[in-house]
Design a protein around this motif. Sequence first.
Motif, PDB file in Angstrom:
ATOM      1  N   MET A  12       6.334  -6.064   0.114  1.00 45.87           N
ATOM      2  CA  MET A  12       5.894  -4.893   0.866  1.00 45.87           C
ATOM      3  C   MET A  12       5.104  -5.301   2.098  1.00 45.87           C
ATOM      4  O   MET A  12       4.355  -6.276   2.072  1.00 45.87           O
ATOM      5  CB  MET A  12       5.027  -4.011  -0.037  1.00 45.87           C
ATOM      6  CG  MET A  12       4.790  -2.617   0.503  1.00 45.87           C
ATOM      7  SD  MET A  12       3.798  -1.617  -0.604  1.00 45.87           S
ATOM      8  CE  MET A  12       5.034  -0.962  -1.676  1.00 45.87           C
ATOM      9  N   ASN A  65       9.772  -1.187   5.331  1.00 46.57           N
ATOM     10  CA  ASN A  65       8.572  -1.017   4.527  1.00 46.57           C
ATOM     11  C   ASN A  65       8.504  -1.934   3.307  1.00 46.57           C
ATOM     12  O   ASN A  65       7.536  -2.658   3.138  1.00 46.57           O
ATOM     13  CB  ASN A  65       8.434   0.434   4.102  1.00 46.57           C
ATOM     14  CG  ASN A  65       9.809   1.069   3.865  1.00 46.57           C
ATOM     15  OD1 ASN A  65      10.797   0.374   3.573  1.00 46.57           O
ATOM     16  ND2 ASN A  65       9.890   2.371   3.996  1.00 46.57           N
ATOM     17  N   PHE A  66       9.528  -1.921   2.456  1.00 50.33           N
ATOM     18  CA  PHE A  66       9.454  -2.755   1.261  1.00 50.33           C
ATOM     19  C   PHE A  66      10.861  -3.155   0.835  1.00 50.33           C
ATOM     20  O   PHE A  66      11.856  -2.624   1.324  1.00 50.33           O
ATOM     21  CB  PHE A  66       8.750  -2.025   0.112  1.00 50.33           C
ATOM     22  CG  PHE A  66       9.283  -0.643  -0.136  1.00 50.33           C
ATOM     23  CD1 PHE A  66       8.622   0.453   0.366  1.00 50.33           C
ATOM     24  CD2 PHE A  66      10.443  -0.439  -0.873  1.00 50.33           C
ATOM     25  CE1 PHE A  66       9.092   1.733   0.142  1.00 50.33           C
ATOM     26  CE2 PHE A  66      10.932   0.831  -1.099  1.00 50.33           C
ATOM     27  CZ  PHE A  66      10.252   1.924  -0.586  1.00 50.33           C
ATOM     28  N   CYS A 114       7.591   1.770  -5.506  1.00 47.70           N
ATOM     29  CA  CYS A 114       7.367   1.407  -4.104  1.00 47.70           C
ATOM     30  C   CYS A 114       7.284   2.647  -3.233  1.00 47.70           C
ATOM     31  O   CYS A 114       6.380   2.785  -2.391  1.00 47.70           O
ATOM     32  CB  CYS A 114       8.498   0.502  -3.605  1.00 47.70           C
ATOM     33  SG  CYS A 114       8.401  -1.159  -4.238  1.00 47.70           S
ATOM     34  N   GLU A 115       8.223   3.572  -3.416  1.00 49.28           N
ATOM     35  CA  GLU A 115       8.228   4.806  -2.621  1.00 49.28           C
ATOM     36  C   GLU A 115       6.939   5.575  -2.780  1.00 49.28           C
ATOM     37  O   GLU A 115       6.382   6.131  -1.847  1.00 49.28           O
ATOM     38  CB  GLU A 115       9.378   5.725  -3.050  1.00 49.28           C
ATOM     39  CG  GLU A 115      10.725   5.338  -2.545  1.00 49.28           C
ATOM     40  CD  GLU A 115      10.935   5.519  -1.054  1.00 49.28           C
ATOM     41  OE1 GLU A 115      10.039   5.996  -0.342  1.00 49.28           O
ATOM     42  OE2 GLU A 115      12.022   5.149  -0.605  1.00 49.28           O
ATOM     43  N   TYR A 139       3.806   3.357  -1.231  1.00 51.29           N
ATOM     44  CA  TYR A 139       3.825   2.815   0.136  1.00 51.29           C
ATOM     45  C   TYR A 139       3.255   3.820   1.135  1.00 51.29           C
ATOM     46  O   TYR A 139       3.461   5.016   1.037  1.00 51.29           O
ATOM     47  CB  TYR A 139       5.257   2.449   0.557  1.00 51.29           C
ATOM     48  CG  TYR A 139       5.294   1.933   1.973  1.00 51.29           C
ATOM     49  CD1 TYR A 139       5.686   2.747   3.035  1.00 51.29           C
ATOM     50  CD2 TYR A 139       4.861   0.646   2.250  1.00 51.29           C
ATOM     51  CE1 TYR A 139       5.668   2.275   4.326  1.00 51.29           C
ATOM     52  CE2 TYR A 139       4.848   0.160   3.539  1.00 51.29           C
ATOM     53  CZ  TYR A 139       5.256   0.984   4.585  1.00 51.29           C
ATOM     54  OH  TYR A 139       5.243   0.507   5.869  1.00 51.29           O
ATOM     55  N   ARG A 140       2.484   3.292   2.102  1.00 48.61           N
ATOM     56  CA  ARG A 140       2.123   4.076   3.285  1.00 48.61           C
ATOM     57  C   ARG A 140       1.986   3.074   4.420  1.00 48.61           C
ATOM     58  O   ARG A 140       1.980   1.872   4.222  1.00 48.61           O
ATOM     59  CB  ARG A 140       0.829   4.850   3.062  1.00 48.61           C
ATOM     60  CG  ARG A 140      -0.353   4.014   2.710  1.00 48.61           C
ATOM     61  CD  ARG A 140      -1.624   4.835   2.622  1.00 48.61           C
ATOM     62  NE  ARG A 140      -2.770   4.021   2.914  1.00 48.61           N
ATOM     63  CZ  ARG A 140      -3.344   3.187   2.050  1.00 48.61           C
ATOM     64  NH1 ARG A 140      -2.882   3.074   0.805  1.00 48.61           N
ATOM     65  NH2 ARG A 140      -4.377   2.448   2.405  1.00 48.61           N
ATOM     66  N   LEU A 158      -3.202  -4.113  -0.619  1.00 51.16           N
ATOM     67  CA  LEU A 158      -1.780  -4.444  -0.779  1.00 51.16           C
ATOM     68  C   LEU A 158      -1.547  -5.303  -2.014  1.00 51.16           C
ATOM     69  O   LEU A 158      -0.594  -5.090  -2.762  1.00 51.16           O
ATOM     70  CB  LEU A 158      -1.280  -5.163   0.467  1.00 51.16           C
ATOM     71  CG  LEU A 158       0.223  -5.427   0.547  1.00 51.16           C
ATOM     72  CD1 LEU A 158       1.011  -4.142   0.507  1.00 51.16           C
ATOM     73  CD2 LEU A 158       0.555  -6.204   1.808  1.00 51.16           C
TER      74      LEU A 158
END
Lengths: 203, 189
Positions: A14, A133-134, A148-149, A152-153, A161
């Motif tokens: 990520m 993003n990842f 992950c969704e 993640y930002r 992280l």
Amino acid sequence: MSIFDYNGGGIVAMKGKNCIAIGADRRLGQQMKTVSTNFKKIFRMQDNILLGLGGLATDIETFSAEMEYKLNLYNLRENRKLKPTAFVSLVSSTLYEHRWGPYFVSPIVVGLQDGTPVISTYDSIGCTTDTENFAVAGTAGELLYGLCETYYREDIPAEELVEIIGQILLAGCDRDALAGWGGVVYLLTTDNLHIRELKTKQT
Amino acid sequence: MDTVFGFVGKDFALVATDCGVAYSIMRFSDTEDKIMAVDDNKLFAMGGEIGDRLNFGEYIQKNIHLYTFRTGIKLNVREAANYTRSELAYAIRNGPYQVNLLIGGFDEEGPSLYWLDYLGTLQKLTRGAHGYGAYFVSGLLDNWFKPDLTLDEGIELVKKCINEVQTRFLMSQKNFVVKIVTKDGIRVI
């Protein structure tokens, strides 16, 4: 059973704010039997490049050695370090060299180019996807996507992280029978590489 | 199917194999020694197809000796294991050797055990097994193993493992060969 599922594994990477993290489980198995809980799936190619590999264990070892060999030759010939974007292309072309007898690996390349995070993922014959993003790989791949969704930002700071990747890895690999048995997270910042080992229920 | 298992103790590495050779429905022999000594501090315990086992075993042993003759440097266990892996990894795509090995050895890094399968997967372990016997023996090894096993405790553990395989495994495995490597060299138990 697919040849990619023979040894098992889960890799997740990520992007963060001027940093990047990649994590992997530590299991080596033969289908349902666990052989080792200490199998290395993330390799440090250069100060600012990491290579994570899912798939068949023997090809993980052979392919990481081949990439290290190519990188070393590049250093000797060109007398300079390899840029992460160049390494991304090198992995892709190496995989396609074996188009008709491929390495059964699912690579994720992770790097910092002048402070900018770079992540790329491939299929086994070198189709590159530069993700924003990842990225995920391995038998636990699909399971890791959801987490992950969620987590993640944009611009996650480095300390956070590491935590996030750790949580994603643990939760995702818990649900996969062929992945787990401990975890390791590599955090790459502009200053250094920080390696953290995760304890799971059965480490 | 060959049973191969082994583990690492305080100052020794131990490997054991069964002695059976099968051909179709017949048992050819039950006195086969499947553990090959390479140099005086490495044991290659091999299981798998008999022709490949003999051929590959000799090939690796002779090549390791050749390296010593050519360069005057003796390979340590880690180096020998990595060399063996590279031969297996090359062969898997060109003409596979159906051999699974456990390399037990003692060198300046202490006792060590390396697990190799026919695909070329290499892993350094404290205890490991190959074959159907692995299913029976892994639990025992996990349960009774502890770091710094003495030789007597090790032999007790081996007896438990052999007993288990002989009791519960479908194929009769009458005899086993057990060898250890210590700093003083190789010994048969």
